[in-house]
Structure formats: structure tokens, C-alpha cells
Design a protein around this motif. Structure first.
Motif, mmCIF file in Angstrom:
data_model
loop_
_atom_site.group_PDB
_atom_site.id
_atom_site.type_symbol
_atom_site.label_atom_id
_atom_site.label_comp_id
_atom_site.label_asym_id
_atom_site.label_seq_id
_atom_site.Cartn_x
_atom_site.Cartn_y
_atom_site.Cartn_z
ATOM 1 N N GLU A 1 -87.290 -116.213 -56.466
ATOM 2 C CA GLU A 1 -87.160 -116.013 -57.903
ATOM 3 C C GLU A 1 -85.731 -115.690 -58.300
ATOM 4 O O GLU A 1 -85.288 -116.024 -59.397
ATOM 5 N N ILE A 2 -85.007 -115.018 -57.420
ATOM 6 C CA ILE A 2 -83.619 -114.659 -57.744
ATOM 7 C C ILE A 2 -82.622 -115.333 -56.807
ATOM 8 O O ILE A 2 -81.417 -115.185 -56.977
ATOM 9 N N GLY A 3 -83.122 -116.058 -55.798
ATOM 10 C CA GLY A 3 -82.231 -116.777 -54.884
ATOM 11 C C GLY A 3 -81.426 -115.881 -53.981
ATOM 12 O O GLY A 3 -80.277 -116.191 -53.663
ATOM 13 N N ALA A 4 -82.018 -114.749 -53.547
ATOM 14 C CA ALA A 4 -81.280 -113.799 -52.719
ATOM 15 C C ALA A 4 -82.152 -113.287 -51.586
ATOM 16 O O ALA A 4 -83.371 -113.116 -51.742
ATOM 17 N N TYR A 5 -81.506 -113.031 -50.432
ATOM 18 C CA TYR A 5 -82.181 -112.330 -49.347
ATOM 19 C C TYR A 5 -82.291 -110.850 -49.742
ATOM 20 O O TYR A 5 -81.282 -110.221 -50.081
ATOM 21 N N THR A 6 -83.501 -110.297 -49.684
ATOM 22 C CA THR A 6 -83.706 -108.909 -50.069
ATOM 23 C C THR A 6 -84.298 -108.125 -48.899
ATOM 24 O O THR A 6 -85.079 -108.658 -48.106
ATOM 25 N N LEU A 7 -83.927 -106.863 -48.812
ATOM 26 C CA LEU A 7 -84.327 -106.023 -47.687
ATOM 27 C C LEU A 7 -85.840 -105.800 -47.687
ATOM 28 O O LEU A 7 -86.395 -105.247 -48.627
ATOM 29 N N PRO B 1 -88.527 -105.507 -59.044
ATOM 30 C CA PRO B 1 -87.702 -106.489 -58.322
ATOM 31 C C PRO B 1 -86.207 -106.229 -58.453
ATOM 32 O O PRO B 1 -85.446 -106.418 -57.521
ATOM 33 N N TYR B 2 -85.752 -105.785 -59.655
ATOM 34 C CA TYR B 2 -84.308 -105.599 -59.842
ATOM 35 C C TYR B 2 -83.776 -104.400 -59.096
ATOM 36 O O TYR B 2 -82.561 -104.171 -59.063
ATOM 37 N N ARG B 3 -84.648 -103.600 -58.506
ATOM 38 C CA ARG B 3 -84.202 -102.453 -57.723
ATOM 39 C C ARG B 3 -84.115 -102.767 -56.236
ATOM 40 O O ARG B 3 -83.721 -101.928 -55.449
ATOM 41 N N ARG B 4 -84.545 -103.931 -55.864
ATOM 42 C CA ARG B 4 -84.508 -104.275 -54.452
ATOM 43 C C ARG B 4 -83.068 -104.372 -53.952
ATOM 44 O O ARG B 4 -82.161 -104.758 -54.677
ATOM 45 N N THR B 5 -82.918 -104.063 -52.663
ATOM 46 C CA THR B 5 -81.601 -104.135 -52.044
ATOM 47 C C THR B 5 -81.368 -105.540 -51.513
ATOM 48 O O THR B 5 -82.089 -106.002 -50.628
ATOM 49 N N THR B 6 -80.370 -106.219 -52.039
ATOM 50 C CA THR B 6 -80.034 -107.544 -51.548
ATOM 51 C C THR B 6 -79.167 -107.422 -50.290
ATOM 52 O O THR B 6 -78.634 -106.357 -49.985
ATOM 53 N N PHE B 7 -79.048 -108.537 -49.578
ATOM 54 C CA PHE B 7 -78.216 -108.567 -48.376
ATOM 55 C C PHE B 7 -76.789 -108.154 -48.706
ATOM 56 O O PHE B 7 -76.176 -107.347 -48.001
ATOM 57 N N SER B 8 -76.248 -108.675 -49.798
ATOM 58 C CA SER B 8 -74.866 -108.359 -50.176
ATOM 59 C C SER B 8 -74.694 -106.871 -50.462
ATOM 60 O O SER B 8 -73.720 -106.243 -50.020
ATOM 61 N N LYS B 9 -75.629 -106.297 -51.201
ATOM 62 C CA LYS B 9 -75.544 -104.871 -51.518
ATOM 63 C C LYS B 9 -75.698 -104.034 -50.259
ATOM 64 O O LYS B 9 -75.009 -103.008 -50.091
ATOM 65 N N PHE B 10 -76.593 -104.464 -49.361
ATOM 66 C CA PHE B 10 -76.820 -103.694 -48.144
ATOM 67 C C PHE B 10 -75.547 -103.619 -47.304
ATOM 68 O O PHE B 10 -75.230 -102.571 -46.737
ATOM 69 N N ILE B 11 -74.813 -104.729 -47.210
ATOM 70 C CA ILE B 11 -73.577 -104.736 -46.419
ATOM 71 C C ILE B 11 -72.592 -103.706 -46.965
ATOM 72 O O ILE B 11 -72.002 -102.917 -46.216
ATOM 73 N N ILE B 12 -72.420 -103.700 -48.275
ATOM 74 C CA ILE B 12 -71.479 -102.757 -48.890
ATOM 75 C C ILE B 12 -71.924 -101.322 -48.656
ATOM 76 O O ILE B 12 -71.130 -100.460 -48.253
ATOM 77 N N ASP B 13 -73.214 -101.049 -48.891
ATOM 78 C CA ASP B 13 -73.723 -99.687 -48.699
ATOM 79 C C ASP B 13 -73.599 -99.251 -47.242
ATOM 80 O O ASP B 13 -73.252 -98.099 -46.950
ATOM 81 N N ALA C 1 -80.258 -109.207 -39.174
ATOM 82 C CA ALA C 1 -78.873 -108.981 -38.762
ATOM 83 C C ALA C 1 -78.658 -107.552 -38.296
ATOM 84 O O ALA C 1 -79.406 -106.634 -38.639
ATOM 85 N N SER C 2 -77.603 -107.397 -37.488
ATOM 86 C CA SER C 2 -77.118 -106.085 -37.086
ATOM 87 C C SER C 2 -75.608 -106.048 -37.260
ATOM 88 O O SER C 2 -74.914 -107.006 -36.926
ATOM 89 N N PHE C 3 -75.127 -104.932 -37.774
ATOM 90 C CA PHE C 3 -73.694 -104.725 -37.921
ATOM 91 C C PHE C 3 -73.226 -103.616 -36.996
ATOM 92 O O PHE C 3 -72.172 -103.012 -37.215
ATOM 93 N N GLY C 4 -74.036 -103.351 -35.964
ATOM 94 C CA GLY C 4 -73.676 -102.346 -34.978
ATOM 95 C C GLY C 4 -74.390 -101.028 -35.127
ATOM 96 O O GLY C 4 -74.161 -100.100 -34.348
ATOM 97 N N ALA C 5 -75.277 -100.923 -36.115
ATOM 98 C CA ALA C 5 -76.027 -99.675 -36.322
ATOM 99 C C ALA C 5 -77.427 -100.020 -36.793
ATOM 100 O O ALA C 5 -77.753 -99.894 -37.972
#
Length: 378
Positions: free
Chosen positions: A201-207, A2-14, A187-191
Motif C-alpha cells: 500500500e505504501i511501497g515500503a519494507y516495514t518492520l 499503518p503510518y506509525r510503522r517503522t520502515t526499513f529506512s527509518k529503522f537504519i537511522i534509528d 538484515a543485520s547491521f551488527g547488532a
């Protein structure tokens, strides 16, 4: 793990790093939007346990400041439910203070929302439908939130209505949330288009749904069949061909769906393909269409196109429509490429007076597509 999952926040930065550099203001704004969706999802999940509880303060609220007292109607003449107003207030309060926005516009508000004077101004505009499909709340069905992000014109700090009237091609990002058996953010950010599921369990949107693509093969269509008597001939033609199934000109069986919630329909299109139609019809009040261009059609249209589909009014690409009004409505036909192009071709043939005859007794004409494998050219 679970701790390796990509969260929405991390995905935006990446995602921004992959595309050559980060935009910290856009990242912060998208994070504020996802936070608002979490709050709205919490309010929706309470159902009738706390029908007008605002999760921002944890207790029942009075109607949002500046908003009419329920029961009330919005600019479209639709009755606003308590959660419509709560969701609208949540989005405003969560996104107004961060310094990324210079204005917001909502389906539930007659005029654009001015950022309070005590907060810094940013370069973006946020448009949203705070609670799409709220009529489904009474029967405990899925609802959602739709959002669209535009850049403000250069030098604008106090935007007017005209500054929001940008075609969908100008969207920087768009997306929707789903509040259902599992809460999601798409969501889409253009790509590309990416789907994130709420991990409680962690309160986050995950990919969970990277690079979503609309399936090419389609055997489903969604339309409100109760309005059949008002449809234009091209729409009647298409639906008639689908309902005739294997014995008709399409040579295959179709299923019909209708959820009365645009985000639910859009999510099904993204995952299973098919076509969604909310067309214009012959009633004077419905000729412009029924879905809002800026709050609904443009953001969902962007997602559909980014996922390989087509979004049209039947006569024009939705993202090319030049808005003329903050609450402008348009017809919407979107989904798998071949299906939408077929319907667009039917509209073009009808407008040229070249409708071929169906075999159906109601219409007495036949399809211009006799080979079920033929792909029309719009």
C-alpha cells in the motif's frame, strides 16, 4: 496505525543513533540495496507475463551491457536465466552512482565491477547474489537476493580482487530478500537480525520481525537427500539419527525439508530453528563445498550468528574462513546451536579416527551421544 510503522529506512537511522552516531554513507547504500530489491521483486512477480522485462525501464531489455547473451553460463558453469542477468543489472545500476561504493562483486560476474568513472567513489564494497534459487522460477517458488557489505581497505578507490577477500567477521552489514507470497528483507547491521515485510500500500519494507532469534528446540533438518551416497560419514551419521526418529538415539521425530533456495532455507531457520546442511562430499568437484563463501555463506552466516545460531563448514566457523578466491565455495552447516555443534563434534571425532559405531545397518556404528539431552562440545 499503518503510518506509525517503522520502515526499513527509518529503522537504519534509528539503529545508528542508538549505537552512537549515524553513517550517512552506509544509510544511503542500504537504501539503494532495498530499492534494488524492490525492482528485482517487481521483475520476479511478472513471471512469464514479461519474462525478460527490466523494471528499471519498464520494457523488455537486451542483455545487460558487458554480459553474455543468453543462454550463457556464469563462472560456476551454471546456466544464467534471463532474470539472473536482469537482477544483476538492476543491482549494479541502482547502487553504482550514489558515491558510497568503490567496487562491487557479483556471483554472476567473473571479475569485480568497476564503478564508472563519472561517479564518485566511496568507502564500501558490495557483494551480492542477485537472484538466489533462480531454478525455482520455473515452478513458481520463492527466490531471493543476498548481499554483503564490507569496508574497502584504507585509501583504495579502484579495488582489486584481493580487496574483496575479507573474512566474514569483517562484514559491516548483510542480509537477504525473499520474493514469495510476501516480499521480505531480512538484515543485520551488527547488532541483531530484523525482518521487514513489503507493505504494497505504501511501497515500503516495514518492520514486522524485530530481533529475530533462532529457536533452541529443533525438529527439522534440510539437506538434499539425493546426494546421500556421496556424504562423508559425519553427515551420514547425523541424518541417520534424525531419520530414525523416536526409536533412534535422538528419541524424537524430525522432519526433513529442502527448497533448493538458500534464502528460503535461511528464513525458515531464523523463524523455526533446525539445521541446514550443504556439506562437502566425496566427489572431487564437491569437496570444496557448493555454496559461495563471499556471496552466500558469509552473509547468511552473519545473520545466523547474530540470531543466536551457529554457522560452520563442519570443521571451521564460516566467518573465520580466509577467502582465497572471489568465487570460492565452502561447505555450509548452520542453524540451531546445539544441532550444529553436534554435527561439528561428529566431524571432529571422524577426523580423529574416533567414530563411535552406529546401530544403523548401513553404517554399523553407534552415536557418541547416547543421551538425547546431551549437548556436544565442538
Amino acid at each position: 496505525m499503518p503510518y506509525r510503522r517503522t520502515t526499513f529506512s527509518k529503522f537504519i537511522i534509528d539503529d545508528q543513533r542508538r549505537r552512537g552516531g549515524g553513517d550517512t554513507n552506509l544509510t544511503a547504500l542500504l537504501n539503494d540495496v532495498q530499492t534494488a530489491c524492490k525492482y528485482i521483486g517487481t521483475a520476479v512477480a511478472r513471471g512469464t507475463l514479461h519474462p525478460v522485462a527490466n523494471p528499471l525501464c519498464g520494457e523488455p531489455d537486451a542483455p545487460p551491457s558487458g554480459s553474455p547473451t543468453p543462454p550463457s553460463t556464469n563462472v560456476h558453469g551454471e546456466v544464467q536465466k534471463p532474470l539472473d542477468l536482469i537482477a544483476n543489472e538492476i543491482m549494479l545500476r541502482t547502487c553504482e552512482y550514489g558515491g558510497q561504493l568503490c567496487g562491487m562483486a557479483s556471483e554472476e560476474m567473473d571479475e569485480p565491477y568497476a564503478i564508472p568513472a563519472e561517479y564518485p567513489r566511496g568507502r564500501y564494497l558490495l557483494l551480492f547474489d542477485p537472484l538466489d534459487g533462480s531454478s525455482n522460477l520455473e515452478v513458481n517458488l520463492t527466490v531471493g537476493t543476498i548481499f554483503s557489505i564490507l569496508r574497502a581497505p584504507e585509501g583504495v578507490e579502484e579495488p582489486t580482487v584481493a580487496d574483496f577477500l575479507q573474512p566474514g567477521t569483517q562484514q559491516v552489514a548483510a542480509g537477504f530478500s525473499l520474493y514469495g507470497p510476501a516480499d521480505m528483507l531480512v538484515a543485520s547491521f551488527g547488532a541483531g537480525v530484523h525482518g521487514f515485510t513489503m507493505d504494497r500500500e505504501i511501497g515500503a519494507y516495514t518492520l514486522t520481525h524485530p530481533d529475530m532469534r533462532i529457536p533452541e528446540a529443533a525438529c527439522e533438518f534440510a539437506i538434499n537427500a539425493s546426494n546421500e551416497r556421496f556424504w562423508e560419514p559425519p553427515v551420514r551419521r547425523y541424518v541417520e539419527e534424525c531419520t530414525r526418529g523416536r526409536t533412534g538415539p535422538r528419541g524424537q521425530d524430525f522432519n526433513m525439508r529442502w527448497n533448493a533456495c538458500f534464502v528460503t532455507e535461511a528464513y525458515r531457520i531464523l523463524t523455526r530453528g533446525g539445521v541446514f546442511l550443504y556439506p562437502r562430499d566425496v566427489r572431487p568437484s564437491h569437496k570444496p563445498g557448493r555454496l559461495r563463501l563471499l556471496y552466500e555463506a558469509n552473509p547468511i552466516g552473519m545473520l545466523v550468528e547474530q540470531a543466536g545460531g551457529v554457522a560452520s563448514t563442519g570443521r571451521e566457523r564460516i566467518l573465520d574462513v580466509q577467502p582465497t578466491d572471489l568465487h570460492q565455495k565452502v561447505p555450509v552447516i548452520l542453524g540451531s546451536k546445539a544441532e550444529v555443534e553436534r554435527i561439528v563434534a561428529y566431524h571432529a571425532a571422524h577426523d580423529r579416527g574416533e567414530d563411535a559405531a552406529f546401530h544403523a545397518p548401513l553404517f554399523g556404528t553407534r552415536s557418541i551421544f547416547l543421551d538425547t539431552g546431551t549437548t556436544p562440545h565442538a
